[in-house]
Design a protein around this motif. Structure first.
Motif, PDB file in Angstrom:
ATOM      1  N   GLU A  66       0.875  -1.176   0.000  1.00  0.00           N
ATOM      2  CA  GLU A  66       0.000   0.000   0.000  1.00  0.00           C
ATOM      3  C   GLU A  66       0.912   1.227   0.000  1.00  0.00           C
ATOM      4  O   GLU A  66       1.708   1.415   0.929  1.00  0.00           O
ATOM      5  N   PHE A  67       0.844   2.024  -1.091  1.00  0.00           N
ATOM      6  CA  PHE A  67       1.712   3.191  -1.206  1.00  0.00           C
ATOM      7  C   PHE A  67       0.844   4.437  -1.038  1.00  0.00           C
ATOM      8  O   PHE A  67       0.050   4.772  -1.915  1.00  0.00           O
ATOM      9  N   SER A  68       0.987   5.136   0.071  1.00  0.00           N
ATOM     10  CA  SER A  68       0.262   6.389   0.251  1.00  0.00           C
ATOM     11  C   SER A  68       1.175   7.498  -0.251  1.00  0.00           C
ATOM     12  O   SER A  68       2.065   7.985   0.467  1.00  0.00           O
ATOM     13  N   GLU A  69       0.989   7.889  -1.540  1.00  0.00           N
ATOM     14  CA  GLU A  69       1.923   8.826  -2.159  1.00  0.00           C
ATOM     15  C   GLU A  69       1.867  10.172  -1.459  1.00  0.00           C
ATOM     16  O   GLU A  69       2.883  10.833  -1.278  1.00  0.00           O
ATOM     17  N   GLU A  70       0.642  10.563  -1.034  1.00  0.00           N
ATOM     18  CA  GLU A  70       0.486  11.837  -0.326  1.00  0.00           C
ATOM     19  C   GLU A  70       1.406  11.884   0.899  1.00  0.00           C
ATOM     20  O   GLU A  70       2.105  12.838   1.147  1.00  0.00           O
ATOM     21  N   GLN A  71       1.346  10.783   1.658  1.00  0.00           N
ATOM     22  CA  GLN A  71       2.133  10.765   2.907  1.00  0.00           C
ATOM     23  C   GLN A  71       3.543  10.222   2.691  1.00  0.00           C
ATOM     24  O   GLN A  71       4.302  10.076   3.628  1.00  0.00           O
ATOM     25  N   GLU A  72       3.867   9.885   1.420  1.00  0.00           N
ATOM     26  CA  GLU A  72       5.195   9.337   1.100  1.00  0.00           C
ATOM     27  C   GLU A  72       5.533   8.171   2.037  1.00  0.00           C
ATOM     28  O   GLU A  72       6.609   8.086   2.616  1.00  0.00           O
TER      29      GLU A  72
END
Ligand code: EPZ
Length: 421
Positions: A66-72
């Protein structure tokens, strides 16, 4: 396809830039997440194309990612491994996919990976990776463009690396942490990214000492557990922005950097007449007068990093005098010289050496990025050139520099992203 259109600056870059997490640290750390069934959380991860490709590969192998790009932030749980194969397409897109070899060998005793093949900067062999795996008891067979690695059990051993290869050191560490007994990697790479991987493996319960020196000792065989880790800042992105301040005669503040990772770059910038100052918020970089020419030789860490060679060639192209750059790490890493010559640079290449006669100013034209650091070097030259420069094939640049155009615009650069019809 997209391009950058960059206008030469009258004034130097001014302002503050926050450096992102290190691409070359996060890639082996993502591979290390395969070593445990438990959940790992990796923070300060820039959503670069190379990072996204690595997460896709982990999913293909059976991990939940799971990659949360917003939260890096990336969460990886490799409860089961459903495949031990990586296809040519994956390796072609990103050579570092080969870094899953050691982890798959350690976890499953089996890996079947497409040989990464060469790239613009060199043939990029993996013989030292395979030598390490064989020393740990693995069998390796190469055919049809794949390397098949099998090992009933992995046993610790002493391994001497003919060259302090970063990737080979990382891959062997990833196999050795689950091998039974003691492994010593001699003539190991000492890069900060090696230490960041070792920190993460220790947070997972591994017994590793000596990282950051040329001898790394791993007492393997313990089951590893999940961990939370914050990736170190990207020293090459930081160095590139320092060079941007230098080439434009600007004055910028870099936040989120580790100065001890930048010593060779700071030292060579000082020789170029570029001032760096440690301040509470980070590192301030400014230029005092015309850039001075230097002699530069790329070496494994703690020497001057090969990834900063192209950006420094741009600096030397407008320094006052004759500079010499020697590239000792990769056999073909001067391709950017041809593109810089189109902008008016006076560069003569002889095998692994480049002699650069500084010119008063470069002029803008159409150029293309041939690898990510070469592309960054072209942005630097374009910022200092007279007129407008169009840089195509910017997908290379975006592999290693997160939002570089936005970050530069915030410092006063005129750089726009345009679609190429
Ligand atoms: C890592 O590549 C980096 N990539 C590179 O960054 C970096 O330039 C390089 O280390 C050197 O610092 C990542 O970390 C993902 P090496 P790697 O193995 O591991 C020879 C960038 O711009 N060699 O240290 O592939 C090889 O041919 C990229 O971010 C062997 O001979 O580099 C080269 O001449 C570019 N046999 C030298 O070692 C081997 O088995 C250095 O390669 C392995 C390497």
């Amino acid at each position: 396809m997209e391009k950058f259109v960059v206008k030469g600056l009258e004034e130097g870059l001014q302002g503050t830039v926050k450096i992102s997490g290190s691409k070359n640290a996060v890639l082996p750390i993502l591979a290390a997440c395969l070593l445990t069934k438990e959940c790992c959380e990796i923070r300060n991860v820039p959503p670069l194309s190379d990072v996204i490709h690595m997460t896709e590969l982990l999913r293909e192998l059976g991990a939940q990612v799971e990659f949360s790009e917003e939260q890096e932030r990336i969460r990886v749980r490799a409860e089961t491994i459903e495949s031990v194969e990586s296809e040519y397409e994956t390796a072609r897109k990103m050579r570092a996919s080969f870094l899953v070899a050691g982890a798959l060998l350690g976890r499953c005793g089996h890996a079947r990976l497409s040989l990464p093949g060469g790239c613009q900067i060199g043939s990029r062999p993996v013989d030292l990776h395979l030598k390490g795996f064989q020393a740990l008891g693995a069998k390796s067979r190469q055919e049809y463009g794949f390397v098949e690695l099998t090992a009933k059990t992995l046993k610790g051993n002493s391994i001497y690396l003919d060259f302090p290869s970063v990737g080979a050191t990382e891959n062997i560490m990833l196999a050795a942490v689950l091998a039974k007994g003691c492994t010593v990697i001699e003539n190991a790479a000492e890069e900060p990214e090696i230490c960041d991987l070792a920190d993460f493996l220790r947070e997972m319960g591994a017994d590793i000492t000596g990282d950051g020196t040329d001898a790394i000792t791993i007492i393997g065989g313990k089951e590893l557990h999940g961990a939370v880790h914050e990736v170190i800042p990207d020293r090459i992105e930081a160095g590139t922005f320092m060079a941007a301040a230098a080439i434009t005669g600007g004055n910028i503040l870099l936040e989120n950097i580790r100065e001890e990772h930048l010593k060779p770059v700071i030292a060579k910038l000082a020789e170029c007449n570029v001032r760096t100052e440690t301040v509470p918020e980070g590192l301030r970089v400014s230029r005092k007068g015309r850039l001075h020419p230097i002699q530069l030789k790329t070496m494994p860490f703690p020497g001057f990093p090969t990834d900063m060679q192209a950006p420094f060639m741009s600096l030397m192209a407008v320094a006052k005098g004759t500079s010499v750059i020697t590239e000792t790490v990769f056999e073909n890493r001067f391709i950017h010289a041809g593109e810089l010559q189109r902008m008016g640079a006076d560069i003569k290449i002889d095998s692994r050496s480049a002699v650069i006669e500084g010119v008063e100013t470069l002029t803008g034209t159409k150029v293309k990025a041939t690898d990510l650091r070469a592309g960054a070097a072209l942005i630097l030259s374009a910022l200092a050139a007279k007129g407008e420069t169009e840089i195509s094939d910017i997908y290379h640049i975006e592999r290693g520099y997160y939002k570089i155009d936005e970050k530069l615009r915030a410092l006063g650069a005129e750089i726009e992203r345009k679609d190429v019809p």
